[in-house]
Write a protein that holds these residues in place. Structure first.
Motif, PDB file in Angstrom:
ATOM      1  N   UNK A  88      -0.634 -20.080  26.965  1.00 21.70           N
ATOM      2  CA  UNK A  88      -1.764 -20.908  26.540  1.00 21.70           C
ATOM      3  C   UNK A  88      -1.397 -22.367  26.811  1.00 21.70           C
ATOM      4  N   UNK A  89      -2.165 -23.039  27.669  1.00 17.36           N
ATOM      5  CA  UNK A  89      -1.865 -24.417  28.049  1.00 17.36           C
ATOM      6  C   UNK A  89      -3.163 -25.226  28.079  1.00 17.36           C
ATOM      7  N   UNK A  90      -3.614 -25.703  26.903  1.00 21.04           N
ATOM      8  CA  UNK A  90      -4.885 -26.432  26.842  1.00 21.04           C
ATOM      9  C   UNK A  90      -4.905 -27.696  27.701  1.00 21.04           C
ATOM     10  N   UNK A  91      -3.737 -28.259  27.990  1.00 18.84           N
ATOM     11  CA  UNK A  91      -3.663 -29.459  28.826  1.00 18.84           C
ATOM     12  C   UNK A  91      -4.055 -29.181  30.278  1.00 18.84           C
ATOM     13  N   UNK A  92      -4.050 -27.918  30.671  1.00 17.91           N
ATOM     14  CA  UNK A  92      -4.461 -27.534  32.025  1.00 17.91           C
ATOM     15  C   UNK A  92      -5.982 -27.522  32.068  1.00 17.91           C
ATOM     16  N   UNK A  93      -6.538 -28.670  32.368  1.00 20.99           N
ATOM     17  CA  UNK A  93      -7.989 -28.861  32.358  1.00 20.99           C
ATOM     18  C   UNK A  93      -8.585 -28.608  33.735  1.00 20.99           C
ATOM     19  N   UNK A  94      -9.899 -28.582  33.800  1.00 18.13           N
ATOM     20  CA  UNK A  94     -10.625 -28.341  35.042  1.00 18.13           C
ATOM     21  C   UNK A  94     -10.215 -29.322  36.138  1.00 18.13           C
ATOM     22  N   UNK A  95      -9.867 -30.544  35.754  1.00 19.58           N
ATOM     23  CA  UNK A  95      -9.425 -31.554  36.715  1.00 19.58           C
ATOM     24  C   UNK A  95      -8.299 -31.021  37.593  1.00 19.58           C
ATOM     25  N   UNK A  96      -7.318 -30.337  36.985  1.00 19.11           N
ATOM     26  CA  UNK A  96      -6.164 -29.848  37.742  1.00 19.11           C
ATOM     27  C   UNK A  96      -6.546 -28.710  38.682  1.00 19.11           C
TER      28      UNK A  96
END
Length: 140
Positions: free
Chosen positions: A58-66
């Motif tokens: 689980x990595x919430x920092x991995x957003x659509x931007x990436x």
């Protein structure tokens, strides 16, 4: 008279130059973001077909931007972070790969020599996973 004229020009010049303001442009660069996880032998799950082991991070920092513009790289270490293998890679007889989507990184393990009827066993040793999210200048 010439001495006073030169002195007046020098004083006026100094006063004019002291009124200049130095403008410094500072560019803010967002650094890469690094996440370290340890995956133990009992954290792997077997897929329904029995051919792949997987572990979701689980990595919430991995957003659509990436997904659309940035970069995601994943590496594993089996020697307590003395060295890393960038995925996909084969390590200790297992084939490791990665899949990611917004909010999750899924590690996959397969046995490249697995024969039908033999169940895939999780790696015996823990592995350290390094995930790096980095910004990128997307050019179309």
């Amino acid at each position: 008279m010439k001495k006073y004229l030169f002195l007046m020009i020098a004083v006026v010049g100094l006063m004019g130059m002291s009124g200049c303001k130095k403008t410094e442009v500072v560019e803010t660069i967002m650094p890469n973001r690094t996440f370290i996880y340890t995956v133990t032998s009992n954290q792997w799950q077997l897929s329904q077909d029995g051919l792949t082991l997987f572990h979701d991070i689980d990595l919430p920092e991995l957003e659509q931007y990436y997904l659309e513009q940035g970069n995601v790289s994943v590496a594993i270490s089996g020697d307590k972070e003395q060295s890393y293998d960038i995925l996909p890679a084969t390590y200790n007889g297992y084939s490791y790969s990665v899949n990611y989507t917004a909010g999750f990184v899924t590690l996959k393990v397969e046995d490249p020599l697995l024969e039908d009827g033999i169940e895939l066993q999780p790696p015996a040793a823990s592995i350290v996973v390094k995930i790096v999210l980095s910004d990128s200048d997307f050019i179309q």
